[in-house]
Design an enzyme around this catalytic site. Structure first.
Site, short mmCIF file in Angstrom:
data_model
loop_
_atom_site.label_atom_id
_atom_site.label_comp_id
_atom_site.label_asym_id
_atom_site.label_seq_id
_atom_site.Cartn_x
_atom_site.Cartn_y
_atom_site.Cartn_z
N CYS A 1 20.29 40.76 120.70
CA CYS A 1 20.43 39.58 120.63
C CYS A 1 20.40 38.83 122.07
CB CYS A 1 21.87 38.97 119.79
SG CYS A 1 21.93 39.56 118.32
N LEU B 1 7.43 53.88 119.62
CA LEU B 1 6.18 53.51 120.68
C LEU B 1 5.75 54.98 120.84
CD1 LEU B 1 7.65 50.55 122.69
CD2 LEU B 1 6.47 50.59 120.55
#
EC number: 6.3.5.4
Length: 592
Positions: free
Chosen positions: A2, A264
Protein backbone atom coordinates in the site's frame (compact mmCIF):
# COMPACT_ATOMS: atom_id res chain seq x y z
CA UNK A 1 1.23 -3.55 -0.21
CA UNK A 2 0.00 0.00 0.00
CA UNK A 3 0.96 3.61 0.55
CA UNK A 4 1.16 5.06 4.04
CA UNK A 5 1.38 8.65 5.25
CA UNK A 6 1.16 10.57 8.47
CA UNK A 7 1.99 13.65 10.47
CA UNK A 8 3.23 13.87 14.06
CA UNK A 9 2.81 17.28 15.70
CA UNK A 10 4.91 18.27 18.69
CA UNK A 11 4.52 20.22 21.93
CA UNK A 12 0.75 20.43 22.06
CA UNK A 13 0.11 21.10 18.39
CA UNK A 14 -2.60 19.29 16.39
CA UNK A 15 -1.62 17.12 13.46
CA UNK A 16 -2.87 18.22 10.04
CA UNK A 17 -5.27 15.84 8.30
CA UNK A 18 -5.08 18.09 5.24
CA UNK A 19 -1.34 17.44 4.89
CA UNK A 20 -1.95 13.70 5.17
CA UNK A 21 -4.63 13.84 2.47
CA UNK A 22 -2.26 15.75 0.18
CA UNK A 23 0.33 13.00 0.60
CA UNK A 24 -2.20 10.25 0.00
CA UNK A 25 -3.41 11.94 -3.16
CA UNK A 26 0.13 11.64 -4.53
CA UNK A 27 0.17 7.88 -3.82
CA UNK A 28 -3.14 6.70 -5.25
CA UNK A 29 -1.43 4.22 -7.56
CA UNK A 30 0.20 2.47 -4.60
CA UNK A 31 -3.21 1.73 -3.15
CA UNK A 32 -6.03 1.99 -5.70
CA UNK A 33 -8.47 -0.22 -3.75
CA UNK A 34 -9.31 2.07 -0.85
CA UNK A 35 -8.39 5.03 1.33
CA UNK A 36 -8.54 5.58 5.07
CA UNK A 37 -7.55 8.27 7.57
CA UNK A 38 -7.44 8.55 11.35
CA UNK A 39 -6.32 11.25 13.76
CA UNK A 40 -6.14 11.85 17.49
CA UNK A 41 -4.67 15.18 18.49
CA UNK A 42 -0.95 15.13 17.79
CA UNK A 43 -0.98 12.15 15.37
CA UNK A 44 -2.71 11.73 12.00
CA UNK A 45 -2.40 8.60 9.86
CA UNK A 46 -3.39 7.80 6.29
CA UNK A 47 -3.49 4.70 4.13
CA UNK A 48 -3.96 3.92 0.42
CA UNK A 49 -4.95 0.26 0.15
CA UNK A 50 -3.95 -2.43 -2.33
CA UNK A 51 -6.02 -5.43 -1.28
CA UNK A 52 -3.94 -8.61 -1.21
CA UNK A 53 -4.80 -10.29 2.12
CA UNK A 54 -8.31 -10.12 3.62
CA UNK A 55 -10.01 -8.32 0.76
CA UNK A 56 -12.95 -7.34 2.98
CA UNK A 57 -13.47 -4.03 4.77
CA UNK A 58 -12.29 -5.72 7.97
CA UNK A 59 -8.73 -5.43 6.64
CA UNK A 60 -8.97 -1.68 6.00
CA UNK A 61 -6.46 0.76 7.52
CA UNK A 62 -5.58 2.70 9.57
CA UNK A 63 -6.53 -0.10 11.97
CA UNK A 64 -7.31 0.52 15.63
CA UNK A 65 -6.77 -1.76 18.61
CA UNK A 66 -7.93 -1.54 22.21
CA UNK A 67 -5.49 0.12 24.53
CA UNK A 68 -5.05 3.18 22.34
CA UNK A 69 -3.18 1.59 19.42
CA UNK A 70 -3.42 2.62 15.77
CA UNK A 71 -1.39 1.41 12.80
CA UNK A 72 -0.90 2.12 9.12
CA UNK A 73 1.24 -0.43 7.32
CA UNK A 74 2.71 -1.04 3.87
CA UNK A 75 3.91 -4.49 2.85
CA UNK A 76 3.12 -8.09 3.67
CA UNK A 77 3.76 -10.29 6.71
CA UNK A 78 4.32 -13.71 5.16
CA UNK A 79 4.12 -15.64 8.43
CA UNK A 80 0.95 -13.91 9.63
CA UNK A 81 -1.03 -17.15 9.77
CA UNK A 82 1.55 -18.82 11.99
CA UNK A 83 1.75 -15.74 14.21
CA UNK A 84 -2.02 -15.61 14.45
CA UNK A 85 -2.15 -19.19 15.69
CA UNK A 86 0.45 -18.29 18.31
CA UNK A 87 -1.50 -15.22 19.40
CA UNK A 88 -5.06 -16.62 19.34
CA UNK A 89 -4.92 -18.03 22.90
CA UNK A 90 -4.39 -14.47 24.16
CA UNK A 91 -6.42 -12.33 21.76
CA UNK A 92 -9.66 -12.24 19.76
CA UNK A 93 -9.29 -11.40 16.06
CA UNK A 94 -11.84 -9.43 14.05
CA UNK A 95 -10.29 -9.93 10.61
CA UNK A 96 -8.08 -12.33 8.67
CA UNK A 97 -5.56 -9.60 7.80
CA UNK A 98 -1.84 -9.48 8.49
CA UNK A 99 -2.32 -5.91 9.74
CA UNK A 100 -4.26 -7.08 12.77
CA UNK A 101 -1.53 -9.61 13.52
CA UNK A 102 0.96 -6.71 13.74
CA UNK A 103 -1.19 -4.99 16.35
CA UNK A 104 -1.66 -8.12 18.43
CA UNK A 105 2.04 -8.94 18.18
CA UNK A 106 2.88 -5.47 19.48
CA UNK A 107 0.46 -5.91 22.39
CA UNK A 108 2.16 -9.18 23.34
CA UNK A 109 5.83 -8.39 22.73
CA UNK A 110 6.14 -4.59 22.69
CA UNK A 111 9.00 -3.26 20.58
CA UNK A 112 10.30 -6.81 20.16
CA UNK A 113 7.28 -7.61 17.97
CA UNK A 114 9.43 -6.81 14.94
CA UNK A 115 11.62 -9.87 15.59
CA UNK A 116 8.57 -12.08 15.06
CA UNK A 117 7.66 -10.62 11.65
CA UNK A 118 8.78 -12.33 8.46
CA UNK A 119 8.14 -10.12 5.48
CA UNK A 120 8.56 -6.72 3.90
CA UNK A 121 7.08 -3.79 5.75
CA UNK A 122 7.02 -0.11 6.61
CA UNK A 123 4.94 0.41 9.75
CA UNK A 124 3.73 3.50 11.62
CA UNK A 125 2.27 2.51 14.99
CA UNK A 126 0.81 4.94 17.52
CA UNK A 127 0.75 3.88 21.17
CA UNK A 128 -1.36 6.31 23.22
CA UNK A 129 -0.40 4.73 26.55
CA UNK A 130 3.31 5.17 25.95
CA UNK A 131 2.80 8.47 24.17
CA UNK A 132 4.99 7.39 21.26
CA UNK A 133 4.93 6.71 17.54
CA UNK A 134 7.04 3.89 16.14
CA UNK A 135 8.28 4.09 12.55
CA UNK A 136 9.58 0.67 11.52
CA UNK A 137 11.28 -0.48 8.32
CA UNK A 138 11.89 -4.10 7.34
CA UNK A 139 15.27 -5.77 7.62
CA UNK A 140 16.36 -5.28 3.99
CA UNK A 141 14.56 -1.99 3.33
CA UNK A 142 12.28 -3.55 0.74
CA UNK A 143 9.46 -1.16 1.60
CA UNK A 144 10.31 2.58 1.61
CA UNK A 145 9.76 5.04 4.45
CA UNK A 146 10.53 8.73 3.87
CA UNK A 147 10.47 11.39 6.59
CA UNK A 148 10.61 15.18 6.66
CA UNK A 149 11.08 17.44 9.67
CA UNK A 150 9.42 20.84 9.44
CA UNK A 151 9.00 23.32 12.30
CA UNK A 152 7.03 21.63 15.05
CA UNK A 153 6.14 18.55 12.98
CA UNK A 154 7.40 15.36 11.40
CA UNK A 155 5.77 13.86 8.33
CA UNK A 156 6.29 10.44 6.80
CA UNK A 157 5.19 8.71 3.59
CA UNK A 158 5.91 5.81 1.28
CA UNK A 159 7.26 8.12 -1.41
CA UNK A 160 9.35 11.28 -1.58
CA UNK A 161 6.99 13.12 -3.98
CA UNK A 162 4.16 12.57 -1.49
CA UNK A 163 6.07 14.52 1.14
CA UNK A 164 6.82 17.29 -1.37
CA UNK A 165 3.09 17.50 -2.14
CA UNK A 166 2.32 18.18 1.53
CA UNK A 167 4.11 21.56 1.31
CA UNK A 168 6.63 23.36 3.46
CA UNK A 169 9.52 20.99 2.60
CA UNK A 170 13.06 22.12 1.77
CA UNK A 171 13.40 20.79 -1.78
CA UNK A 172 16.88 22.11 -2.58
CA UNK A 173 19.51 19.61 -3.76
CA UNK A 174 21.73 18.11 -1.06
CA UNK A 175 25.41 18.47 -2.11
CA UNK A 176 26.51 15.37 -0.18
CA UNK A 177 23.72 13.30 -1.76
CA UNK A 178 24.76 14.66 -5.17
CA UNK A 179 28.31 13.42 -4.51
CA UNK A 180 26.90 9.97 -3.72
CA UNK A 181 24.64 10.02 -6.80
CA UNK A 182 27.57 10.74 -9.12
CA UNK A 183 29.89 8.29 -7.35
CA UNK A 184 27.66 5.23 -7.17
CA UNK A 185 25.52 5.23 -10.36
CA UNK A 186 22.71 7.29 -8.81
CA UNK A 187 22.57 5.53 -5.42
CA UNK A 188 21.90 7.81 -2.45
CA UNK A 189 21.79 5.54 0.61
CA UNK A 190 19.80 6.18 3.76
CA UNK A 191 19.43 8.38 5.64
CA UNK A 192 19.92 10.97 2.85
CA UNK A 193 17.92 11.64 -0.28
CA UNK A 194 18.80 13.95 -3.16
CA UNK A 195 16.72 16.68 -1.43
CA UNK A 196 17.90 18.44 1.73
CA UNK A 197 14.57 18.39 3.50
CA UNK A 198 13.69 14.70 3.12
CA UNK A 199 15.38 11.71 4.69
CA UNK A 200 14.83 7.93 4.81
CA UNK A 201 14.42 5.71 7.84
CA UNK A 202 17.25 3.16 7.38
CA UNK A 203 16.50 -0.51 6.85
CA UNK A 204 16.20 -2.74 9.95
CA UNK A 205 15.39 0.30 12.09
CA UNK A 206 12.79 1.19 14.71
CA UNK A 207 12.48 4.96 15.13
CA UNK A 208 10.69 5.99 18.30
CA UNK A 209 9.19 9.50 18.15
CA UNK A 210 8.04 11.37 21.26
CA UNK A 211 5.49 14.20 21.52
CA UNK A 212 8.23 16.74 22.31
CA UNK A 213 9.84 16.13 18.92
CA UNK A 214 12.73 14.01 20.14
CA UNK A 215 13.41 10.66 18.51
CA UNK A 216 15.90 7.83 18.57
CA UNK A 217 16.73 4.93 16.28
CA UNK A 218 17.42 1.30 17.13
CA UNK A 219 18.90 -1.10 14.58
CA UNK A 220 17.17 -4.40 15.32
CA UNK A 221 18.90 -6.77 12.85
CA UNK A 222 22.48 -7.02 11.61
CA UNK A 223 23.74 -10.36 10.28
CA UNK A 224 27.40 -11.26 10.66
CA UNK A 225 29.47 -11.92 7.54
CA UNK A 226 31.69 -14.40 9.33
CA UNK A 227 31.95 -18.16 9.43
CA UNK A 228 29.84 -19.95 12.05
CA UNK A 229 31.11 -22.79 14.19
CA UNK A 230 28.05 -24.92 13.41
CA UNK A 231 28.96 -24.89 9.72
CA UNK A 232 32.61 -25.85 10.22
CA UNK A 233 32.26 -29.34 8.77
CA UNK A 234 30.01 -28.46 5.85
CA UNK A 235 30.99 -29.45 2.34
CA UNK A 236 30.05 -27.53 -0.81
CA UNK A 237 27.18 -29.98 -1.27
CA UNK A 238 25.96 -29.30 2.28
CA UNK A 239 25.88 -25.60 1.47
CA UNK A 240 23.96 -26.24 -1.74
CA UNK A 241 21.37 -28.25 0.14
CA UNK A 242 21.01 -25.57 2.82
CA UNK A 243 20.64 -22.75 0.28
CA UNK A 244 18.13 -24.75 -1.74
CA UNK A 245 15.99 -25.42 1.33
CA UNK A 246 16.17 -21.80 2.50
CA UNK A 247 15.24 -20.54 -0.98
CA UNK A 248 12.40 -23.05 -1.19
CA UNK A 249 11.07 -21.72 2.13
CA UNK A 250 11.43 -18.13 0.90
CA UNK A 251 9.46 -18.88 -2.28
CA UNK A 252 6.77 -20.76 -0.38
CA UNK A 253 6.34 -17.87 2.05
CA UNK A 254 5.80 -15.44 -0.80
CA UNK A 255 2.88 -17.40 -2.21
CA UNK A 256 0.76 -16.21 0.74
CA UNK A 257 -2.08 -14.12 -0.74
CA UNK A 258 -5.81 -14.08 -1.32
CA UNK A 259 -5.14 -13.39 -5.02
CA UNK A 260 -3.00 -15.28 -7.63
CA UNK A 261 0.80 -14.84 -7.64
CA UNK A 262 2.97 -14.86 -10.81
CA UNK A 263 6.69 -14.46 -11.65
CA UNK A 264 8.69 -11.87 -13.59
CA UNK A 265 10.75 -14.26 -15.71
CA UNK A 266 13.74 -12.57 -17.32
CA UNK A 267 15.23 -15.85 -18.53
CA UNK A 268 18.21 -15.45 -16.21
CA UNK A 269 19.29 -17.87 -13.51
CA UNK A 270 17.60 -16.15 -10.57
CA UNK A 271 14.03 -15.82 -11.83
CA UNK A 272 14.27 -19.24 -13.49
CA UNK A 273 15.14 -20.82 -10.14
CA UNK A 274 11.99 -19.27 -8.67
CA UNK A 275 9.85 -20.83 -11.40
CA UNK A 276 11.49 -24.23 -10.84
CA UNK A 277 10.94 -24.07 -7.08
CA UNK A 278 7.32 -23.02 -7.51
CA UNK A 279 6.83 -25.98 -9.84
CA UNK A 280 8.24 -28.21 -7.09
CA UNK A 281 5.66 -26.69 -4.76
CA UNK A 282 2.90 -27.84 -7.11
CA UNK A 283 2.17 -24.47 -8.73
CA UNK A 284 0.81 -25.55 -12.12
CA UNK A 285 -0.26 -23.06 -14.77
CA UNK A 286 1.89 -20.36 -13.19
CA UNK A 287 1.73 -16.97 -14.97
CA UNK A 288 5.13 -15.64 -16.06
CA UNK A 289 6.09 -12.41 -17.82
CA UNK A 290 9.15 -11.14 -19.71
CA UNK A 291 10.05 -8.00 -21.65
CA UNK A 292 12.38 -7.24 -24.57
CA UNK A 293 13.47 -4.25 -26.66
CA UNK A 294 15.01 -3.39 -29.99
CA UNK A 295 18.78 -3.86 -30.14
CA UNK A 296 21.22 -0.94 -30.30
CA UNK A 297 24.99 -0.48 -30.50
CA UNK A 298 25.50 -4.18 -31.15
CA UNK A 299 23.62 -5.23 -27.99
CA UNK A 300 20.70 -7.63 -28.17
CA UNK A 301 17.49 -6.25 -26.76
CA UNK A 302 15.89 -9.37 -25.31
CA UNK A 303 16.45 -12.72 -23.65
CA UNK A 304 13.25 -14.35 -24.91
CA UNK A 305 15.22 -17.41 -26.02
CA UNK A 306 15.87 -18.29 -22.39
CA UNK A 307 12.59 -17.19 -20.84
CA UNK A 308 10.72 -19.22 -23.50
CA UNK A 309 12.87 -22.24 -22.67
CA UNK A 310 12.03 -22.02 -18.96
CA UNK A 311 8.34 -21.41 -19.66
CA UNK A 312 8.18 -24.53 -21.84
CA UNK A 313 10.13 -26.61 -19.33
CA UNK A 314 7.71 -25.84 -16.49
CA UNK A 315 4.50 -25.30 -18.45
CA UNK A 316 3.85 -21.70 -17.42
CA UNK A 317 1.33 -19.34 -18.99
CA UNK A 318 3.92 -17.03 -20.47
CA UNK A 319 3.43 -13.46 -21.70
CA UNK A 320 6.14 -11.75 -23.78
CA UNK A 321 6.17 -7.96 -24.12
CA UNK A 322 8.32 -6.55 -26.93
CA UNK A 323 8.73 -2.79 -26.86
CA UNK A 324 10.11 -1.01 -29.92
CA UNK A 325 12.33 2.04 -29.60
CA UNK A 326 9.49 4.16 -30.97
CA UNK A 327 7.21 2.92 -28.16
CA UNK A 328 9.91 3.07 -25.50
CA UNK A 329 10.92 6.72 -25.81
CA UNK A 330 7.53 8.23 -24.86
CA UNK A 331 7.41 5.99 -21.77
CA UNK A 332 10.52 7.45 -20.15
CA UNK A 333 8.73 10.55 -18.87
CA UNK A 334 6.13 8.45 -17.05
CA UNK A 335 8.85 6.26 -15.53
CA UNK A 336 10.70 9.35 -14.30
CA UNK A 337 7.46 10.60 -12.82
CA UNK A 338 7.10 7.32 -10.91
CA UNK A 339 10.57 7.56 -9.37
CA UNK A 340 10.66 8.53 -5.71
CA UNK A 341 14.27 9.54 -6.32
CA UNK A 342 16.32 9.86 -9.53
CA UNK A 343 17.45 6.41 -10.73
CA UNK A 344 19.65 6.24 -13.81
CA UNK A 345 19.72 2.45 -14.16
CA UNK A 346 18.84 1.61 -17.74
CA UNK A 347 16.17 -0.90 -16.78
CA UNK A 348 13.91 1.41 -14.73
CA UNK A 349 11.59 2.17 -17.63
CA UNK A 350 11.60 -1.53 -18.55
CA UNK A 351 10.24 -2.42 -15.11
CA UNK A 352 7.66 0.36 -15.45
CA UNK A 353 6.38 -0.98 -18.77
CA UNK A 354 6.45 -4.61 -17.66
CA UNK A 355 4.53 -3.78 -14.49
CA UNK A 356 1.84 -2.08 -16.56
CA UNK A 357 1.38 -5.26 -18.59
CA UNK A 358 1.42 -7.57 -15.57
CA UNK A 359 -1.35 -5.63 -13.80
CA UNK A 360 -3.68 -6.53 -16.64
CA UNK A 361 -3.44 -10.10 -15.30
CA UNK A 362 -2.26 -10.10 -11.66
CA UNK A 363 -1.73 -8.05 -8.51
CA UNK A 364 1.27 -9.98 -7.10
CA UNK A 365 4.50 -11.35 -8.59
CA UNK A 366 7.75 -12.81 -7.37
CA UNK A 367 11.04 -11.77 -8.96
CA UNK A 368 14.76 -12.47 -8.70
CA UNK A 369 16.00 -9.09 -7.46
CA UNK A 370 18.74 -9.23 -4.83
CA UNK A 371 20.38 -12.51 -5.85
CA UNK A 372 23.44 -10.80 -7.33
CA UNK A 373 24.10 -8.73 -4.21
CA UNK A 374 23.52 -11.61 -1.78
CA UNK A 375 25.42 -14.27 -3.75
CA UNK A 376 28.18 -12.24 -5.41
CA UNK A 377 26.92 -12.20 -8.98
CA UNK A 378 28.28 -8.90 -10.34
CA UNK A 379 31.51 -8.48 -12.26
CA UNK A 380 32.81 -5.97 -9.74
CA UNK A 381 32.64 -8.66 -7.05
CA UNK A 382 35.28 -10.79 -8.79
CA UNK A 383 38.35 -8.66 -7.95
CA UNK A 384 37.36 -8.81 -4.28
CA UNK A 385 37.57 -12.60 -4.19
CA UNK A 386 41.37 -12.51 -4.23
CA UNK A 387 41.91 -9.24 -2.37
CA UNK A 388 43.36 -8.92 1.12
CA UNK A 389 40.88 -7.82 3.78
CA UNK A 390 42.71 -4.51 4.17
CA UNK A 391 42.33 -3.83 0.43
CA UNK A 392 38.52 -3.93 0.34
CA UNK A 393 38.12 -0.16 -0.14
CA UNK A 394 40.62 0.46 -2.98
CA UNK A 395 39.65 -2.76 -4.78
CA UNK A 396 35.93 -2.00 -4.61
CA UNK A 397 36.47 1.64 -5.57
CA UNK A 398 38.41 0.76 -8.71
CA UNK A 399 35.75 -1.65 -9.97
CA UNK A 400 32.55 0.11 -8.84
CA UNK A 401 32.85 3.90 -8.41
CA UNK A 402 31.69 5.98 -11.39
CA UNK A 403 33.61 9.22 -10.77
CA UNK A 404 36.38 9.80 -8.26
CA UNK A 405 36.32 12.79 -5.94
CA UNK A 406 39.06 14.44 -7.99
CA UNK A 407 37.17 13.84 -11.24
CA UNK A 408 34.12 15.59 -9.82
CA UNK A 409 36.15 18.82 -9.72
CA UNK A 410 35.93 18.91 -13.52
CA UNK A 411 32.28 17.87 -13.62
CA UNK A 412 30.53 20.06 -11.02
CA UNK A 413 30.34 23.81 -10.74
CA UNK A 414 32.36 24.92 -7.68
CA UNK A 415 29.36 25.71 -5.47
CA UNK A 416 28.17 22.09 -5.76
CA UNK A 417 31.50 20.49 -4.97
CA UNK A 418 31.97 19.14 -1.44
CA UNK A 419 35.30 19.95 0.16
CA UNK A 420 36.06 16.39 1.18
CA UNK A 421 35.51 12.96 -0.33
CA UNK A 422 32.26 12.24 1.51
CA UNK A 423 31.49 9.16 -0.57
CA UNK A 424 34.79 7.41 0.14
CA UNK A 425 34.30 8.18 3.82
CA UNK A 426 30.95 6.35 3.80
CA UNK A 427 32.45 3.37 1.97
CA UNK A 428 35.39 3.22 4.34
CA UNK A 429 33.25 3.29 7.47
CA UNK A 430 31.16 0.35 6.22
CA UNK A 431 33.92 -1.73 4.67
CA UNK A 432 36.30 -1.37 7.63
CA UNK A 433 33.68 -2.25 10.25
CA UNK A 434 34.13 -5.53 12.13
CA UNK A 435 31.89 -8.50 11.41
CA UNK A 436 33.16 -9.40 7.92
CA UNK A 437 35.96 -11.94 7.56
CA UNK A 438 37.18 -11.19 4.03
CA UNK A 439 37.23 -8.34 1.55
CA UNK A 440 34.42 -9.97 -0.42
CA UNK A 441 32.39 -10.48 2.78
CA UNK A 442 32.75 -6.76 3.51
CA UNK A 443 31.64 -5.73 0.02
CA UNK A 444 28.68 -8.11 -0.06
CA UNK A 445 27.59 -6.70 3.29
CA UNK A 446 27.91 -3.16 1.91
CA UNK A 447 26.02 -4.11 -1.24
CA UNK A 448 23.20 -5.95 0.52
CA UNK A 449 22.57 -3.66 3.46
CA UNK A 450 23.40 -0.17 2.15
CA UNK A 451 23.64 0.17 -1.63
CA UNK A 452 21.09 -2.39 -2.86
CA UNK A 453 18.29 -0.79 -0.83
CA UNK A 454 18.52 2.35 -2.95
CA UNK A 455 19.12 0.77 -6.32
CA UNK A 456 17.38 -2.46 -7.41
CA UNK A 457 15.09 -2.65 -4.37
CA UNK A 458 13.85 0.92 -4.70
CA UNK A 459 13.62 0.59 -8.47
CA UNK A 460 11.39 -2.47 -8.21
CA UNK A 461 9.14 -0.93 -5.55
CA UNK A 462 8.68 2.35 -7.41
CA UNK A 463 7.99 0.91 -10.83
CA UNK A 464 5.69 -1.90 -9.69
CA UNK A 465 3.72 0.26 -7.27
CA UNK A 466 3.21 2.88 -9.97
CA UNK A 467 0.69 0.36 -11.33
CA UNK A 468 -0.57 -1.10 -8.05
CA UNK A 469 1.52 -4.26 -8.43
CA UNK A 470 3.05 -6.00 -5.42
CA UNK A 471 6.51 -7.41 -6.18
CA UNK A 472 8.00 -9.95 -3.76
CA UNK A 473 11.70 -10.83 -3.55
CA UNK A 474 12.50 -14.32 -2.21
CA UNK A 475 16.27 -13.79 -2.46
CA UNK A 476 15.86 -11.09 0.21
CA UNK A 477 14.20 -13.37 2.72
CA UNK A 478 16.09 -12.41 5.87
CA UNK A 479 16.81 -16.01 6.87
CA UNK A 480 18.24 -16.75 3.42
CA UNK A 481 20.36 -13.60 3.65
CA UNK A 482 21.65 -14.67 7.09
CA UNK A 483 22.61 -18.06 5.68
CA UNK A 484 24.32 -16.54 2.63
CA UNK A 485 26.22 -14.10 4.85
CA UNK A 486 27.80 -17.01 6.71
CA UNK A 487 28.55 -18.97 3.52
CA UNK A 488 32.25 -19.19 2.52
CA UNK A 489 32.72 -16.38 -0.02
CA UNK A 490 34.63 -18.62 -2.43
CA UNK A 491 31.44 -20.64 -2.99
CA UNK A 492 29.63 -17.47 -4.00
CA UNK A 493 32.41 -15.99 -6.14
CA UNK A 494 33.18 -19.22 -8.02
CA UNK A 495 32.25 -19.78 -11.69
CA UNK A 496 32.31 -16.06 -12.38
CA UNK A 497 29.88 -15.30 -9.55
CA UNK A 498 26.85 -16.95 -7.92
CA UNK A 499 28.62 -20.29 -8.13
CA UNK A 500 26.44 -21.91 -5.49
CA UNK A 501 23.26 -20.82 -7.30
CA UNK A 502 24.63 -22.06 -10.62
CA UNK A 503 25.23 -25.49 -9.08
CA UNK A 504 21.61 -25.46 -7.89
CA UNK A 505 20.49 -24.41 -11.35
CA UNK A 506 22.21 -27.39 -12.94
CA UNK A 507 20.11 -29.64 -10.76
CA UNK A 508 16.82 -27.90 -11.57
CA UNK A 509 16.99 -26.03 -14.89
CA UNK A 510 17.87 -26.58 -18.55
CA UNK A 511 21.66 -26.29 -18.77
CA UNK A 512 21.41 -23.58 -21.44
CA UNK A 513 19.91 -21.22 -18.85
CA UNK A 514 22.78 -21.77 -16.41
CA UNK A 515 25.86 -22.10 -18.60
CA UNK A 516 25.64 -18.90 -20.57
CA UNK A 517 27.17 -15.43 -20.31
CA UNK A 518 25.59 -13.32 -17.60
CA UNK A 519 22.71 -11.32 -19.00
CA UNK A 520 21.01 -8.19 -17.74
CA UNK A 521 17.60 -6.63 -18.04
CA UNK A 522 18.45 -5.34 -21.53
CA UNK A 523 17.62 -1.81 -22.61
CA UNK A 524 20.25 -1.17 -25.30
CA UNK A 525 18.77 2.17 -26.35
CA UNK A 526 19.88 3.76 -23.06
CA UNK A 527 23.30 2.10 -23.03
CA UNK A 528 24.07 3.28 -26.55
CA UNK A 529 22.26 6.58 -27.05
CA UNK A 530 20.76 7.34 -30.44
CA UNK A 531 17.85 9.54 -31.50
CA UNK A 532 15.36 10.41 -30.09
CA UNK A 533 17.22 9.88 -26.81
CA UNK A 534 20.12 12.21 -27.65
CA UNK A 535 17.68 15.08 -28.19
CA UNK A 536 15.85 14.14 -24.98
CA UNK A 537 19.13 14.30 -23.05
CA UNK A 538 20.21 17.57 -24.65
CA UNK A 539 16.86 19.21 -23.94
CA UNK A 540 17.02 18.25 -20.28
CA UNK A 541 20.57 19.51 -19.78
CA UNK A 542 19.92 22.77 -21.64
CA UNK A 543 16.51 23.51 -20.09
CA UNK A 544 16.14 26.87 -18.30
CA UNK A 545 15.81 25.06 -14.96
CA UNK A 546 19.08 23.22 -15.55
CA UNK A 547 20.88 26.45 -16.45
CA UNK A 548 19.48 28.18 -13.37
CA UNK A 549 20.56 25.31 -11.11
CA UNK A 550 23.99 25.16 -12.69
CA UNK A 551 25.04 21.81 -11.25
CA UNK A 552 27.28 20.63 -14.11
CA UNK A 553 30.10 22.50 -15.82
CA UNK A 554 28.94 23.62 -19.26
CA UNK A 555 32.19 22.62 -20.96
CA UNK A 556 31.97 19.09 -19.55
CA UNK A 557 28.37 18.64 -20.70
CA UNK A 558 29.31 19.97 -24.15
CA UNK A 559 32.08 17.37 -24.43
CA UNK A 560 29.65 14.58 -23.53
CA UNK A 561 27.04 15.74 -26.02
CA UNK A 562 29.70 15.93 -28.74
CA UNK A 563 30.17 12.16 -28.35
CA UNK A 564 27.18 10.81 -26.37
CA UNK A 565 28.50 7.27 -26.05
CA UNK A 566 32.13 8.02 -25.33
CA UNK A 567 32.18 7.92 -21.53
CA UNK A 568 31.20 4.81 -19.58
CA UNK A 569 31.25 4.11 -15.88
CA UNK A 570 33.16 1.26 -14.25
CA UNK A 571 30.02 -0.90 -14.61
CA UNK A 572 29.54 0.13 -18.28
CA UNK A 573 26.67 2.58 -17.83
CA UNK A 574 26.31 5.65 -20.03
CA UNK A 575 27.65 8.70 -18.16
CA UNK A 576 25.61 11.21 -20.17
CA UNK A 577 22.37 9.39 -19.32
CA UNK A 578 23.26 9.48 -15.62
CA UNK A 579 23.63 13.27 -15.69
CA UNK A 580 20.57 13.89 -17.84
CA UNK A 581 18.35 11.65 -15.72
CA UNK A 582 19.06 13.76 -12.65
CA UNK A 583 17.91 16.89 -14.44
CA UNK A 584 14.90 15.12 -15.96
CA UNK A 585 13.81 14.01 -12.49
CA UNK A 586 14.29 17.41 -10.86
CA UNK A 587 12.37 19.10 -13.66
CA UNK A 588 9.57 16.53 -13.72
CA UNK A 589 8.97 16.88 -9.97
CA UNK A 590 9.51 20.64 -9.87
CA UNK A 591 12.16 20.49 -7.14
CA UNK A 592 15.80 21.37 -6.64
Amino acid sequence: MCGIAGEIAFNGRTASQEAVLEMMGEMTSRGPDGRGTWHAGWVALGHQRLSIIDLSSAGAQPMLEEGGLAVTFNGCIYNYKELRRELEPDFTFRSTSDTEVILKAYRKWGDDFVHHLVGMFAIALFDARRGEVLLVRDRLGIKPLYVAEIPGRLRFASSLPALVASGGIDTSVDEVALHHYLSWHSIVPAPRTILRGIRKVPAATIRTVSPDGSWHDREYWKPSYTRRAEHAGWSALDWQDAVREALRTAVRRRMVADVPVGVLLSGGLDSSLLVALLAEEGQHGLSTFSIGFDGAGGDSGNEFEYSDLVAREFGTRHERLHVSTAEFAPSIGDAVGAMSEPMSSHDVTAFHLLSRTVTEHLKVVQCGQGADEVFGGYGYHQPLAGAERSQALPTFTSSFVDHSHDELVGILEPEWFTGSDVSSRVLSSHLDAPGADTALDAVLRLDTHLLMVDDPVKRLDNMSMAWGLEARVPFLDHELVELAASCPPELKASQGGKGILKDLGRQMLPTAVVDRPKGYFPVPALRHLEEPFISMVSDALHAPEAKQRGIFRADYIASLLADPNMQRTAVNSNVLWQFALLEMWLQRHGVG
